[in-house]
Design a protein around this motif. Sequence first.
Motif, PDB file in Angstrom:
ATOM      1  N   ASP A 109      12.628  21.706  11.590  1.00 56.40           N
ATOM      2  CA  ASP A 109      12.257  22.471  10.385  1.00 56.40           C
ATOM      3  C   ASP A 109      12.431  24.004  10.814  1.00 56.40           C
ATOM      4  OD1 ASP A 109      11.998  20.343   8.627  1.00 56.40           O
ATOM      5  OD2 ASP A 109       9.724  20.482   8.750  1.00 56.40           O
ATOM      6  N   TYR A 110      11.894  24.362  12.167  1.00 56.20           N
ATOM      7  CA  TYR A 110      11.828  25.399  12.715  1.00 56.20           C
ATOM      8  C   TYR A 110      13.354  25.885  12.672  1.00 56.20           C
ATOM      9  CZ  TYR A 110      10.789  29.536  15.740  1.00 56.20           C
ATOM     10  OH  TYR A 110      10.855  30.758  16.187  1.00 56.20           O
ATOM     11  N   VAL A 136      15.984  25.019  11.105  1.00 56.01           N
ATOM     12  CA  VAL A 136      16.581  25.446   9.717  1.00 56.01           C
ATOM     13  C   VAL A 136      16.182  26.534   9.182  1.00 56.01           C
ATOM     14  CG1 VAL A 136      16.880  24.470   7.321  1.00 56.01           C
ATOM     15  CG2 VAL A 136      17.219  22.863   9.421  1.00 56.01           C
ATOM     16  N   ASP A 137      14.838  26.585   9.238  1.00 50.84           N
ATOM     17  CA  ASP A 137      13.985  28.045   8.638  1.00 50.84           C
ATOM     18  C   ASP A 137      14.423  29.356   9.524  1.00 50.84           C
ATOM     19  OD1 ASP A 137      12.742  26.318   7.131  1.00 50.84           O
ATOM     20  OD2 ASP A 137      10.924  26.367   8.108  1.00 50.84           O
ATOM     21  N   ASN A 138      14.994  29.231  10.544  1.00 43.71           N
ATOM     22  CA  ASN A 138      15.502  30.042  11.432  1.00 43.71           C
ATOM     23  C   ASN A 138      17.067  30.533  11.626  1.00 43.71           C
ATOM     24  OD1 ASN A 138      12.635  31.885  12.249  1.00 43.71           O
ATOM     25  ND2 ASN A 138      12.427  29.794  12.367  1.00 43.71           N
TER      26      ASN A 138
END
Length: 162
Positions: free
Chosen positions: A79-80, A82-84
């Motif tokens: 998730d980190y 994809v978010d960044n």
Amino acid sequence: MSDHVRRAVCPGTFDPVTNGHVDIFRRTAWLFDEVVVAAGVNPSKNRLFDAEERLAMLRRACADLPNVRVDGFTGLLTDYCVDNGIHAIVKGLRTGDFDYELQMAHMNATLAAGVETVYLPTTPQNSFLASSLIKEVASLGGDVSGLVPGFVHEALLARLGR
Ligand code: PNS
């Protein structure tokens, strides 16, 4: 050739950062345009150094690497990523790491198809380094000064009351 920014994350607990970690950060910085060293900061009773202390040591350890920044993360690593906008998870691979690391790489590939896991073999001189072993040896009075940055060594001795 695509001109997209090649962005990687070096994840870990880093309790504390070792010379082995710093070697992987340096080599990742050479391979990628931008690198985030991301420390897992979920609360845990088992840490010697709290999140802020670990992040501060990481920032000092990466100070001479201009394309590397340090961040904390909670939750899933994918998730980190994809978010960044991160396309690669880069980790050092020691003797014995393979089975568990491949399991994590397959799980992370299942969770986020666009995020690759890349392993860099540790250098032979760093192949036995682990934060847990360094803490154990230091707590028993062993000399770990050559295995961690100088400021980490000082913090270890202070925390362990030595
Ligand atoms: O330095 P460590 O303790 O070996 O690092 C482990 C870390 C932080 C890379 C791993 O535990 C992780 O990715 N944690 C985030 C939670 C997560 O995504 N778990 C699923 C992994 S397949």
